[in-house]
Design a protein around this motif. Structure first.
Motif, PDB file in Angstrom:
ATOM      1  N   TYR A 118      15.169  28.607   5.938  1.00 23.63           N
ATOM      2  CA  TYR A 118      15.416  30.000   6.328  1.00 23.63           C
ATOM      3  C   TYR A 118      14.605  30.357   7.571  1.00 23.63           C
ATOM      4  O   TYR A 118      13.504  29.841   7.784  1.00 23.63           O
ATOM      5  CB  TYR A 118      15.039  30.957   5.196  1.00 23.63           C
ATOM      6  N   ALA A 119      15.149  31.262   8.368  1.00 21.61           N
ATOM      7  CA  ALA A 119      14.422  31.788   9.518  1.00 21.61           C
ATOM      8  C   ALA A 119      13.385  32.791   9.006  1.00 21.61           C
ATOM      9  O   ALA A 119      13.720  33.689   8.233  1.00 21.61           O
ATOM     10  CB  ALA A 119      15.379  32.471  10.490  1.00 21.61           C
ATOM     11  N   THR A 120      12.138  32.613   9.434  1.00 23.54           N
ATOM     12  CA  THR A 120      11.049  33.480   8.980  1.00 23.54           C
ATOM     13  C   THR A 120      10.149  33.835  10.161  1.00 23.54           C
ATOM     14  O   THR A 120      10.025  33.063  11.111  1.00 23.54           O
ATOM     15  CB  THR A 120      10.185  32.795   7.902  1.00 23.54           C
ATOM     16  N   VAL A 121       9.511  34.999  10.059  1.00 24.95           N
ATOM     17  CA  VAL A 121       8.512  35.397  11.050  1.00 24.95           C
ATOM     18  C   VAL A 121       7.387  36.126  10.329  1.00 24.95           C
ATOM     19  O   VAL A 121       7.614  37.105   9.626  1.00 24.95           O
ATOM     20  CB  VAL A 121       9.112  36.310  12.139  1.00 24.95           C
ATOM     21  N   ASP A 122       6.181  35.616  10.511  1.00 25.08           N
ATOM     22  CA  ASP A 122       4.978  36.293  10.041  1.00 25.08           C
ATOM     23  C   ASP A 122       4.455  37.089  11.228  1.00 25.08           C
ATOM     24  O   ASP A 122       4.022  36.517  12.228  1.00 25.08           O
ATOM     25  CB  ASP A 122       3.943  35.276   9.575  1.00 25.08           C
TER      26      ASP A 122
END
Length: 147
Positions: free
Chosen positions: A18-22
């Motif tokens: 999955y595409a994720t951004v913190d």
């Protein structure tokens, strides 16, 4: 909220493809001075808007005072929460983030639990207790996202 497992959950979601951004980095946040003269680390509006413009399916993690301005752009807002003792233990044991190691920062984490978490709860679409197994938290997020 620090110690709720946001970064850990994102790492698992990313490993699953999955595409994720913190957003807890300088790339997405900046220090500002609010009307009372207090420093606040907030989302950079231009950067967050660009991120959301470029990605349709994305898991985003963060906890910033201005995040509510962006809620209309999200399909769902999920509050990840944990008991105070779980949060403090995670903060103590983590090696990839120095925040929360000092007594002053730990006190601030507990203050945020009392003051900030109710505000987050009131504006969230869903709430997940992350005190349990990590796989259960990830499964629930996948279900909420329709995967």
């Amino acid at each position: 909220m620090s110690g709720t497992g946001k970064s850990t959950v994102l790492r698992v979601l990313a490993a699953k493809g999955y595409a994720t951004v913190d957003t807890d980095t300088d790339e997405w946040c900046e220090w500002v001075t609010d009307d009372r003269g207090h420093r606040d680390w907030v989302w950079r509006p231009q950067a967050i808007n660009k991120l959301l413009d470029e990605h349709e399916d994305l898991f985003v993690a963060g906890c910033k005072s201005n995040q509510g301005e962006f809620y209309p752009r999200f399909d769902k807002v999920v509050l990840l929460r944990a008991r105070a003792e779980v949060m403090l233990q995670r903060i103590e044991e983590r090696g990839d983030n120095p925040y929360g190691k000092s007594a002053e920062e730990r006190a601030l984490v507990l203050e945020h639990l009392q003051v900030v978490e109710p505000l987050l709860r009131a504006s969230a679409d869903h709430e997940i207790d992350t005190s349990g197994p990590l796989d259960d938290v990830v499964d629930r997020l996948e279900q909420l996202a329709g995967y």
